[in-house]
Design an enzyme around this catalytic site. Structure first.
Site: not given
Lengths: 485, 479, 95
Positions: A76, A151, A175
């Site tokens: 990420k 997210s 997330s």
């Protein structure tokens, strides 16, 4: 190749079925081919990936390969990577290159994993739809008109479309789990403190936790083995021995006590999602689990508490982005104040600014007690609810998210509507507990996630419970048809 | 109206650690800009603070030395504001739960008067960087080497009533932190900085007046001047019917005045909250007990011992304990010379201090070591030389001509104590001055001094004065 | 509690955020709705409940006082918008 899990790829590499280089080229090819439609990557590192694949193959020839050596993965874009851009999906960090690796990156590199690139996300991890990225929204591979969740939407979409076998995520209020649920993959938010936050760009320090996003619970265990561990550079890192998370995967779950919080199954839950969850619970019953109704009486106040605490911490954590030492600086600042205000005003997106505003307000003089302190007290009440429940049951189960993936743009006009939907995940962060989301079926042709929550440090237990389900179901093997070939 | 001055002081003491409070960067002074600012100090994304154990030790040590409560649980909080020398946009400090609670410090105002000043609290925090206002294309340069340097902020009660008391408190505190070896106390380098809160009230009123805060005063002399200026200013404002504005003021030493710092004043709302990157600091009794064992003899304890053991006056003892090094120097001289304490004090605070002052040296850089001075004083004490000759030898020692014994040897300055050697000199002087002798014998006693002078001159000052005195008196009366 | 456009301006100033003038009423409306929702917390009795700042009640770990960092100015400043002579440059700071 791309239909395989990490566990399977690990075996294939060990047996010499193919090399890491071949595997890496295959996935890079898939990214090239498909990511124009998904937008799940911000940066693809073809060259460095191929170089690490080659050294992984070399390590294998020398007999130095571990279970994860040579397996491609993605980070990420919130984890700092030495020499490779780390943007946090923000204009603020569009050109930022950290001169250090996050602990998670360091650890996965040390295992010889091959990083293919950095995945898209909501800016600074604020959002649950991945619409708030400076680099554009990520699409859900099951339906390109829908959001992948957020997210960690880029990681979820990339793994769901098998552009990469596994990826990392971070979870401040859901997330990891929510996009995993919406994209039909497995994701675990470990116990707070298990995975070092060093080099993971902070959103809300007391809630943030990194974790793996994978196809299966077994893969999550393999990856967590490499990610978890004490880090002296993080004061909140747990100084406790790390178990082998794969050790208990095959333990039978007969007699497992599952608590179903009655508050989880009330208005607000999409009935179609509720049906899928109940079917999954039935499956657990078949495996010998005992189902009990429990109550989390303060759960409905987790959202309000969270949307004070997280913005408060973020308002302070994001103060360092001021256009002085790194990051975006506005053009021709008139004076110092102008430099600050325009660099931050232009460098941050709408959702980030909204949360900074809420947090600044909640901490400001005259409002601190009514908002921040009250929220901290709520946090304790919420946490104690869990403690009480875990005296009676081993795990709690319920939906990860009250609906299936929604259409891109559907909720973007109303931030509050989006906040309200984080109902199932955020209390877990407030309490610091481990939470796992696994694919449990489909509603309207879109995936539904089952959330499994356990007491502190029971990450292994959750992975065991998830793995047993996956031994008897095939939801986790489903790949969106468009990306199956 | 008669006014009473009320002063409270906030002192920022830089702790002398090797590394910073939350990072492993060096705290050494004077490095090239930004070469000692690591990722944590710069507030780079993703990096995290970890607390330096030594700062906790030092804070506890200080707390114990002022009889303060040590908090078993203290919390680090963020003080949020934007400033270019503050890289994270917040300063890590302690707000509601500081590590050191209420304590006190006794200050000596004169021979008889001791005043107890309350200490409200002391807390750990990080320092900011520096803004350099030299012109860089019309811009300000930021050096973050100092960012993250550990500070102990010591806050006093508003217990002081004059600039003198404030200075006495600061000097006592300064000596204390140096005794404890928690700070080098170097004021030029900013290791000991003071903010003064000053207010006035009509004498007899118990309610405090509105205060002004004077920031960053960096010498004892400036503290005195700044306070005196501010007191005058406030009295003028009040007596002309105005009222004091609560504000921050800056002392300008060039113009000897304080002036308002409006730019820093605007609506500060620091939004303190517990730093989520750090956990509460727990300190148990065992930890405190271990630190207690390491406490040195404190200045006031040393002073009392000096008075008792060596029979020194409070004044002398106070002067000697002002710095740990000076007190140690004194005791070394005393021990090695075996001379009376008063003689040692007079030399240390007299000749030596004067010589040091003249060249702006301090006791640690003295050109005469304690052992060397001890040798000199031992020679006075065993009558090898007179006090007067000793001063000449001291000068020689200061100029590096050798130690006391070798100068005595080389220059033949050894005192004559042999009666049979002194008597012929006296006889000769008497024979050479028949007129004065006659006058003396007629009762002009004052001429005794004349004969002493003549004898000492004739022997180049080497004869033992006491012996000369005795023999001369005898001989003058004899014949 | 109601957030006015004026509050938004002062909060934006505290947070050093330049907001689009036209967006201010919008921010105020969003903030009011969010805060109204947040204020549901008031329905819970929290009298005497100790605030919880961290998920687990652990103590701060201490680091030995050792210098472990070396000069990395050059690589840190590679990310800086404007530097000179090793200093980060900002518009003139007026004291």
């Amino acid at each position: 190749m791309h239909q395989k899990t990490i566990a399977e790829l690990s075996q294939a590499l060990a047996q010499g079925t193919y090399s890491s280089e071949e595997l890496t080229k295959h996935y890079l090819q898939r990214i090239k081919q498909w990511d124009t439609s998904l937008n799940s990557f911000i940066t693809v590192c073809e060259e460095t990936a191929l170089a690490s694949a080659k050294s992984a193959d070399e390590a294998r020839r020398q007999g130095k390969a571990g279970p994860l050596t040579g397996i491609p993965m993605a980070q990420k874009d919130i984890f700092c990577t030495n020499g490779i851009k780390t943007t946090c999906a923000s204009k603020m960090l569009e050109n930022f290159t950290a001169p250090y690796d996050a602990m998670v990156v360091e650890k996965l590199n040390a295992q010889g994993m091959v990083m293919l690139g950095k995945t898209n996300m909501d800016e600074f991890a604020m959002g649950s739809s991945n619409e708030h990225s400076h680099f554009g929204p990520v699409k859900n591979p099951w339906n390109l008109d829908c959001v992948p969740g957020g997210s960690s939407g880029g990681s979820a979409a990339a793994v769901a479309a098998r552009l990469v076998p596994a990826a990392t995520g971070t979870d401040t209020g859901g997330s990891i789990r929510q996009p995993a649920a919406l994209c039909g993959i497995t994701g675990i938010k470990p116990t707070y403190g298990r995975v070092s936050r060093y080099g993971m760009i902070a959103f809300a320090s007391s809630l943030d936790q990194g974790g793996p996003m994978t196809q299966t619970a077994e893969d999550a265990a393999l990856l967590l083995n490499a990610m978890a561990g004490f880090d002296e550079r993080d004061s909140t890192s747990l100084d406790a021995p790390v178990p082998d998370f794969t050790a208990d995967l095959n333990q039978p779950i007969k007699g497992l006590r599952i608590g179903l919080p009655k508050e989880y199954f009330s208005a607000g839950l999409d009935p179609a999602v509720g049906d899928v969850i109940m079917a999954a619970i039935k499956e657990y019953e078949k495996l010998g689990a005992i189902i009990t109704e429990v109550s989390l009486p303060n759960n409905h106040l987790a959202g309000p508490a969270y949307y004070v605490i997280a913005p408060a911490e973020c308002s302070s954590n994001l103060a360092r982005f001021d256009g002085v030492r790194y990051g975006y600086r506005c053009k021709e600042p008139k004076n110092l104040e102008d430099l600050y205000k325009r660099s931050r005003g232009e460098g941050f997106g709408e959702e980030v600014k909204r949360r900074i505003m809420i947090g600044t307000y909640a901490l400001s003089s005259g409002y601190y007690d009514a908002y921040y302190l009250k929220a901290q007290q709520m946090r304790r009440l919420i946490s104690e609810d869990f403690k009480r429940v875990f005296e009676k049951v081993d795990v709690i189960m319920g939906p990860t998210y009250p609906s299936i993936a929604f259409k891109i743009g559907e909720h973007s006009k109303d931030p509050l509507e989006m906040y309200l939907s984080d109902f199932y995940t955020i209390a877990i962060n407030l309490a610091g507990l481990p939470g796992l989301s696994i694919p449990a079926g489909f509603a309207n042709s879109l995936p539904v996630g089952l959330q499994i929550v356990g007491p502190y440090l029971n990450d292994s237990k959750l992975l065991n419970v998830g793995h047993q389900f996956q031994q008897h179901t095939a939801w986790h093997q489903k790949i969106p048809s468009q990306f199956a070939k | 109206m008669e006014w009473e001055t009320v002063i409270g002081l906030e002192v920022h003491v830089q702790l002398q650690t090797a590394s910073k409070i939350f990072s492993g960067a060096s705290t050494a002074y004077g490095a090239l800009p930004n070469t000692q600012a690591c990722g944590v100090d710069l507030g780079l994304p993703g990096v995290l603070p970890v607390l330096n154990a030594n700062t906790v030790h030092m804070a506890v040590k200080f707390g114990l030395s002022v009889d303060a409560e040590i908090a078993h649980r203290s919390v680090f909080a963020r003080k949020n504001y934007f400033y270019p020398d503050l890289p994270k946009g917040y300063q890590i400090s302690q707000f509601e739960l500081p590590i050191v609670g209420k304590g006190h410090l006794d200050i000596q105002l004169d021979e008889e008067t001791v005043k107890r000043i309350g200490i409200t609290r002391a807390h750990l925090e990080e320092d900011a960087g520096k803004s350099l206002h030299e012109d860089f294309q019309g811009m300000t340069g930021i050096d973050l080497n100092r960012a993250g340097t550990p500070l102990l902020e010591i806050v006093s009660e508003p217990d002081m009533r004059s600039a003198n008391e404030a200075v006495a408190y600061l000097k006592t505190l300064h000596a204390l932190v140096r005794y404890l070896e928690i700070s080098d106390g170097n004021m030029q380098e900013g290791s000991f900085r003071c903010d003064a809160n000053i207010s006035m009230r009509p004498k007899g009123q118990s309610k405090l007046g509105t205060r002004a805060e004077i920031k960053n005063i960096n010498s004892f002399r400036f503290v005195e001047k700044a306070i005196n200026y501010e007191v005058e200013r406030q009295i003028q404002v009040l007596e002309s019917g105005g009222s004091i504005v609560q504000e921050t003021r800056l002392y300008d030493s060039d113009r000897d005045e304080t002036r308002s710092m409006r730019s820093k004043e605007e609506a500060n709302d620091y939004r303190y909250f517990p730093d989520p990157d750090l956990l509460p600091l727990n300190i148990d009794d065992h930890f405190i007990g271990e630190i207690k064992k390491t406490l040195p003899e404190l200045p006031h304890e040393k002073r009392q011992r000096f008075e008792k053991a060596y029979g020194l006056s409070t004044y002398d003892a106070n002067n000697l304990v002002a710095s740990r090094e000076l007190a140690e120097y004194f005791e070394t001289v005393l021990k090695e010379s075996k001379a009376p304490a008063k003689l040692v004090v007079n030399w240390v605070m007299g000749e030596l201090s004067a010589a040091l002052n003249k060249e702006s040296l301090d006791i640690t850089t003295s050109k005469i070591t304690a052992s060397a001075l001890a040798q000199l004083l031992a020679r006075i004490n065993d009558n090898t030389i007179s006090g007067k000759i000793a001063k000449t030898i001291f000068e020689g020692m200061w100029l590096g001509e050798g130690d006391a014994d070798s100068i005595i040897e080389k220059q033949g300055l050894k005192q004559i104590t042999d009666t049979s050697a002194i008597e012929p000199i006296i006889d000769e002087v008497m024979a050479n001055n028949p007129q004065q002798l006659a006058q003396y014998r007629e009762g002009k006693d004052k001429l005794f001094g004349f004969f002493i002078g003549q004898v000492m001159k004739a022997c180049a000052g080497k004869a033992n004065p006491a012996q000369v005195n005795e023999l001369l008196r005898k001989k003058l009366q004899q014949d | 509690m109601s957030v006015t456009a004026e509050t938004i301006v002062s909060i934006a100033h505290l947070a050093r955020l330049a907001l689009d003038e036209k967006a201010i009423p919008h921010y105020a409306e969003d903030m009011n709705r969010i805060l109204h929702w947040v204020e549901q917390m008031n329905s819970a009795d929290t009298q005497g409940i100790e605030p919880m700042a961290h998920p687990r009640d652990l103590g701060q770990r201490l680091r030995p006082d050792e210098v472990t960092e070396s000069d990395q100015r050059e690589c840190f400043q590679a990310n800086a918008p404007q530097t000179e002579a090793g200093l980060y440059l900002v518009p003139q700071v007026i004291e």
